[in-house]
Design a protein around this motif. Structure first.
Motif, mmCIF file in Angstrom:
data_model
loop_
_atom_site.group_PDB
_atom_site.id
_atom_site.type_symbol
_atom_site.label_atom_id
_atom_site.label_comp_id
_atom_site.label_asym_id
_atom_site.label_seq_id
_atom_site.Cartn_x
_atom_site.Cartn_y
_atom_site.Cartn_z
ATOM 1 N N ALA A 90 0.627 -1.321 -0.046
ATOM 2 C CA ALA A 90 -0.054 -0.024 -0.038
ATOM 3 C C ALA A 90 0.825 1.286 -0.155
ATOM 4 C CB ALA A 90 -1.035 -0.112 1.305
ATOM 5 N N ARG A 91 2.122 1.204 0.587
ATOM 6 C CA ARG A 91 2.738 2.351 0.676
ATOM 7 C C ARG A 91 3.675 2.844 -0.608
ATOM 8 N NH1 ARG A 91 6.904 0.293 5.224
ATOM 9 N NH2 ARG A 91 8.266 -1.009 4.167
ATOM 10 N N GLN A 92 3.566 1.937 -1.559
ATOM 11 C CA GLN A 92 4.236 2.112 -2.856
ATOM 12 C C GLN A 92 3.507 3.461 -3.601
ATOM 13 O OE1 GLN A 92 6.966 0.628 -3.828
ATOM 14 N NE2 GLN A 92 6.660 -0.719 -1.766
ATOM 15 N N GLY A 93 4.356 4.411 -3.721
ATOM 16 C CA GLY A 93 3.821 5.679 -4.388
ATOM 17 C C GLY A 93 3.189 6.545 -3.425
ATOM 18 N N MET A 94 3.177 6.249 -2.180
ATOM 19 C CA MET A 94 2.512 7.167 -1.223
ATOM 20 C C MET A 94 3.525 8.264 -0.966
ATOM 21 S SD MET A 94 -0.498 6.039 -0.266
ATOM 22 C CE MET A 94 -0.730 6.623 1.557
ATOM 23 N N GLU A 95 2.868 9.514 -0.606
ATOM 24 C CA GLU A 95 3.752 10.629 -0.420
ATOM 25 C C GLU A 95 4.045 10.933 1.275
ATOM 26 O OE1 GLU A 95 2.236 14.122 -2.009
ATOM 27 O OE2 GLU A 95 2.132 13.464 -4.124
ATOM 28 N N VAL A 96 3.517 9.933 2.023
ATOM 29 C CA VAL A 96 3.541 10.029 3.525
ATOM 30 C C VAL A 96 4.324 8.405 3.912
ATOM 31 C CG1 VAL A 96 1.878 11.805 3.773
ATOM 32 C CG2 VAL A 96 1.401 9.183 4.037
ATOM 33 N N PRO A 97 4.788 8.440 5.037
ATOM 34 C CA PRO A 97 5.426 7.277 5.557
ATOM 35 C C PRO A 97 4.332 6.488 5.687
ATOM 36 C CG PRO A 97 6.065 8.867 6.974
ATOM 37 C CD PRO A 97 5.562 9.627 5.607
#
Length: 223
Positions: A90-97
């Motif tokens: 899910a964190r792939q490509g996210m702008e927040v950790p």
């Protein structure tokens, strides 16, 4: 006098009992954070009953993480011990950790330089955390001795409305671990007895909520 910067943090849960322990961890380790808790009990129910496959569960986690970010969360922690891989996807490509439930406790465990004993109230959680510790130790070329154990009946007691029985069972297991060994709790819900467990033995007792919050704070505030 400078006003302390407040951060909004998202916490995604699969188990209701993880919410108070997560909030307590934030209160102890990052009291200035505004925590927005997001619960989807279908994750735990469908995984435990086999009524949704891993792809479907990962899709739900992805939606929850993105929704949390859309509400202004500057960092997110997924507290379910079964959903680490889903959180990493899910964190792939996210702008927040976006942190998994295990990353903080693994980081702390490998700093302790002593034998480790993983305790869980669900067998899969013990297996998953033990495997991730060994993988990270290998990646760092570090030697590690780690054993694991599931505390029978504890999770059934907790979800069945008998938290006192859960606490007794886990505390008995903590006391039985060999002296000189650090105890690692595999689940956020177990941190309800972290202070009592730490007082029951001279060696470290480490919880994933406290370590996860500390790690997420570093990720957010230190960039």
């Amino acid at each position: 006098m400078a006003v302390q910067r407040r951060y909004r943090v998202g916490a995604v849960h699969a188990l209701m009992n993880a919410i108070p322990t997560t909030q307590m961890a934030f209160d102890r380790n990052w009291s200035s954070a505004d925590v927005a808790h997001l619960l989807d009990g279908s994750l735990y129910l469908d995984r435990s009953r086999g009524t949704a496959d891993e792809a479907e569960l990962a899709h739900r986690v992805d939606r929850l993480v993105k929704y949390s970010a859309s509400t202004g969360a500057e960092g997110i922690i997924v507290t379910g011990s079964f959903f680490g891989e889903a959180a990493r996807q899910a964190r792939q490509g996210m702008e927040v950790p976006v942190a998994t439930s295990f990353e903080g406790i693994i980081e702390r465990a490998l700093e302790l330089d002593r034998p480790l004993h993983v305790l869980a109230t669900a067998p899969d959680s013990a297996t998953l955390l033990t495997a991730e510790i060994r993988q990270e130790a290998e990646r760092r070329s570090r030697a590690v001795t780690v054993a694991s154990e599931a505390v029978g009946g504890a999770m059934d007691a907790l979800v069945g409305g008998d938290p006192e029985r859960h606490d007794e069972l886990v505390l008995d297991a903590v006391r039985a671990v060999e002296t000189g060994t650090a105890v690692l709790f595999a689940q956020f819900s177990m941190e309800r007895i972290l202070p009592r467990s730490a007082a029951a033995r001279p060696d470290p007792v480490v919880g994933p909520a406290s370590e996860g919050v500390a790690r997420l704070r570093r990720l957010i505030t230190q960039g």
